[in-house]
Design a protein around this motif. Sequence first.
Motif, mmCIF file in Angstrom:
data_model
loop_
_atom_site.group_PDB
_atom_site.id
_atom_site.type_symbol
_atom_site.label_atom_id
_atom_site.label_comp_id
_atom_site.label_asym_id
_atom_site.label_seq_id
_atom_site.Cartn_x
_atom_site.Cartn_y
_atom_site.Cartn_z
ATOM 1 N N LEU A 6 22.854 -37.456 -3.046
ATOM 2 C CA LEU A 6 23.827 -36.733 -3.852
ATOM 3 C C LEU A 6 25.188 -37.418 -3.780
ATOM 4 N N ASP A 7 25.986 -37.218 -4.803
ATOM 5 C CA ASP A 7 27.389 -37.631 -4.769
ATOM 6 C C ASP A 7 28.003 -36.906 -3.567
ATOM 7 N N GLY A 8 28.692 -37.640 -2.723
ATOM 8 C CA GLY A 8 29.316 -36.992 -1.565
ATOM 9 C C GLY A 8 28.449 -37.001 -0.311
ATOM 10 N N GLY A 10 27.611 -39.592 1.521
ATOM 11 C CA GLY A 10 28.020 -40.601 2.508
ATOM 12 C C GLY A 10 27.197 -41.882 2.442
ATOM 13 N N LYS A 11 26.470 -42.072 1.350
ATOM 14 C CA LYS A 11 25.622 -43.276 1.287
ATOM 15 C C LYS A 11 26.435 -44.554 1.170
ATOM 16 N N SER A 12 27.612 -44.481 0.525
ATOM 17 C CA SER A 12 28.422 -45.701 0.397
ATOM 18 C C SER A 12 28.945 -46.132 1.762
ATOM 19 N N ILE A 44 30.814 -50.863 -18.226
ATOM 20 C CA ILE A 44 29.883 -49.740 -18.435
ATOM 21 C C ILE A 44 30.269 -48.588 -17.513
ATOM 22 N N ARG A 45 30.613 -48.920 -16.271
ATOM 23 C CA ARG A 45 30.998 -47.877 -15.308
ATOM 24 C C ARG A 45 32.211 -47.078 -15.817
ATOM 25 N N SER A 46 33.193 -47.808 -16.370
ATOM 26 C CA SER A 46 34.372 -47.087 -16.890
ATOM 27 C C SER A 46 33.954 -46.155 -18.015
ATOM 28 N N LEU A 48 31.130 -44.737 -18.476
ATOM 29 C CA LEU A 48 30.343 -43.615 -17.951
ATOM 30 C C LEU A 48 31.202 -42.603 -17.202
ATOM 31 N N LEU A 49 32.192 -43.103 -16.480
ATOM 32 C CA LEU A 49 32.937 -42.191 -15.608
ATOM 33 C C LEU A 49 34.221 -41.647 -16.223
ATOM 34 N N ASP A 50 34.692 -42.288 -17.317
ATOM 35 C CA ASP A 50 36.033 -41.936 -17.803
ATOM 36 C C ASP A 50 36.101 -40.761 -18.766
ATOM 37 N N LEU A 62 23.020 -46.880 -21.074
ATOM 38 C CA LEU A 62 24.128 -47.562 -20.386
ATOM 39 C C LEU A 62 23.742 -47.870 -18.931
ATOM 40 N N PHE A 63 23.130 -46.896 -18.256
ATOM 41 C CA PHE A 63 22.692 -47.163 -16.880
ATOM 42 C C PHE A 63 21.675 -48.311 -16.846
ATOM 43 N N LEU A 64 20.784 -48.317 -17.842
ATOM 44 C CA LEU A 64 19.756 -49.366 -17.855
ATOM 45 C C LEU A 64 20.354 -50.737 -18.169
ATOM 46 N N ASP A 66 23.374 -51.671 -17.460
ATOM 47 C CA ASP A 66 24.057 -52.056 -16.216
ATOM 48 C C ASP A 66 23.042 -52.657 -15.236
ATOM 49 N N ARG A 67 21.891 -51.973 -15.104
ATOM 50 C CA ARG A 67 20.877 -52.413 -14.125
ATOM 51 C C ARG A 67 20.267 -53.745 -14.517
ATOM 52 N N SER A 68 19.983 -53.918 -15.798
ATOM 53 C CA SER A 68 19.352 -55.148 -16.256
ATOM 54 C C SER A 68 20.256 -56.351 -15.968
ATOM 55 N N CYS A 87 22.134 -52.171 -2.051
ATOM 56 C CA CYS A 87 22.637 -51.646 -3.320
ATOM 57 C C CYS A 87 22.840 -50.132 -3.243
ATOM 58 N N ASP A 88 24.089 -49.743 -3.502
ATOM 59 C CA ASP A 88 24.499 -48.336 -3.478
ATOM 60 C C ASP A 88 24.097 -47.733 -4.835
ATOM 61 N N ARG A 89 23.037 -46.986 -4.847
ATOM 62 C CA ARG A 89 22.327 -46.446 -6.022
ATOM 63 C C ARG A 89 21.611 -47.549 -6.777
ATOM 64 N N HIS A 90 20.416 -47.165 -7.272
ATOM 65 C CA HIS A 90 19.648 -48.128 -8.062
ATOM 66 C C HIS A 90 18.676 -47.322 -8.924
ATOM 67 N N ALA A 91 17.495 -47.882 -9.177
ATOM 68 C CA ALA A 91 16.575 -47.297 -10.160
ATOM 69 C C ALA A 91 16.222 -45.831 -9.886
ATOM 70 N N ASP A 92 16.121 -45.455 -8.620
ATOM 71 C CA ASP A 92 15.737 -44.067 -8.311
ATOM 72 C C ASP A 92 16.778 -43.071 -8.816
ATOM 73 N N SER A 93 18.043 -43.476 -8.874
ATOM 74 C CA SER A 93 19.065 -42.566 -9.403
ATOM 75 C C SER A 93 18.769 -42.217 -10.861
ATOM 76 N N THR A 94 18.245 -43.181 -11.609
ATOM 77 C CA THR A 94 17.921 -42.902 -13.014
ATOM 78 C C THR A 94 16.782 -41.898 -13.113
ATOM 79 N N VAL A 95 15.727 -42.120 -12.315
ATOM 80 C CA VAL A 95 14.578 -41.196 -12.344
ATOM 81 C C VAL A 95 15.043 -39.786 -11.970
HETATM 82 P P1 TYD Z 1 29.583 -43.022 -8.395
HETATM 83 O O1 TYD Z 1 31.052 -42.800 -8.423
HETATM 84 O O2 TYD Z 1 29.058 -44.361 -8.107
HETATM 85 O O3 TYD Z 1 28.920 -41.937 -7.496
HETATM 86 P P2 TYD Z 1 28.606 -41.954 -5.989
HETATM 87 O O4 TYD Z 1 29.861 -42.390 -5.305
HETATM 88 O O5 TYD Z 1 28.213 -40.559 -5.751
HETATM 89 O O6 TYD Z 1 27.465 -42.912 -5.867
HETATM 90 O O7 TYD Z 1 29.052 -42.500 -9.793
HETATM 91 C C1 TYD Z 1 27.788 -42.701 -10.152
HETATM 92 C C2 TYD Z 1 27.313 -41.467 -10.858
HETATM 93 O O8 TYD Z 1 26.320 -41.867 -11.791
HETATM 94 C C3 TYD Z 1 26.658 -40.473 -9.921
HETATM 95 O O9 TYD Z 1 26.994 -39.154 -10.319
HETATM 96 C C4 TYD Z 1 25.184 -40.671 -10.177
HETATM 97 C C5 TYD Z 1 25.132 -41.148 -11.587
HETATM 98 N N1 TYD Z 1 24.005 -42.048 -11.891
HETATM 99 C C6 TYD Z 1 23.056 -41.633 -12.810
HETATM 100 O O10 TYD Z 1 23.134 -40.524 -13.360
HETATM 101 N N2 TYD Z 1 22.036 -42.494 -13.125
HETATM 102 C C7 TYD Z 1 21.928 -43.729 -12.596
HETATM 103 O O11 TYD Z 1 20.987 -44.489 -12.908
HETATM 104 C C8 TYD Z 1 22.928 -44.143 -11.647
HETATM 105 C C9 TYD Z 1 22.853 -45.514 -11.025
HETATM 106 C C10 TYD Z 1 23.946 -43.271 -11.321
#
Ligand code: TYD
Length: 201
Positions: A6-8, A10-12, A44-46, A48-50, A62-64, A66-68, A87-95
């Motif tokens: 989950l976000d928050g 502590g994985k980073s 892409i991150r901007s 998605l998050l902005d 967009l996530f895909l 980024d991953r590709s 890698c901090d988040r990867h394919a499993d986050s999409t699933v």
């Molecule tokens: P980020 O700030 O990196 O979150 P965190 O610090 O919690 O890792 O933001 C990534 C956000 O994107 C997070 O809410 C999870 C989401 N996400 C997806 O929905 N699908 C994905 O494939 C990935 C990689 C992230």
Amino acid sequence: MTFEGLDGSGKSTLASGLASELEKRGIPALLTREPGGTTLGQGIRSLLLDGVEMTPISELFLFLADRSEHMSQVIQPTLNAGVVVLCDRHADSTVVYQGYARGIDIQLLRDLNVIATLGVKPDVTFLLDMDVETALKRQLDANRLGSQTESFYQAVRAGFLAEADHEPERWRTLDASRSPEELLNQALEQLEHLRQRRAES
Ligand code: TYD
């Protein structure tokens, strides 16, 4: 190896702690993240998050994308050079986020991930599991993706646990309510077990 949760959760912090530990032991390591591990990925991150409004399918692509890009430009060449990739988040986050939480077909997401990752899977995935209430309290950044409802995060947590159950060989679930030091030690122990198992086989 990848870090999910989950976000928050502590994985980073765990990912960067492990990367430093590996470096200290003379094991070359690269710490990277998704979304945002390449120049294209940062753009892409901007997006998605902005706070730009988009449909769940646009978000998925967009996530895909980024991953590709990340896989072919960074992860694959780095692994080929014999460097450990964290890698901090990867394919499993999409699933989990786009599938379990947003309702896109999970098998479709698995298939799309095979394309985006060139079929490469992590050797090990650490899941930092924690209850949703605590994770929500820990969330400091209220960006667009980091501000969903509690039931969304319940689905995310359940999704990660289901994925970890589905592929126990790859996943290592850690109790994210532990201190950062304990988590780092537990992850190092797990990696040592894996190394020993590999050396024996
Ligand atoms: P980020 O700030 O990196 O979150 P965190 O610090 O919690 O890792 O933001 C990534 C956000 O994107 C997070 O809410 C999870 C989401 N996400 C997806 O929905 N699908 C994905 O494939 C990935 C990689 C992230």
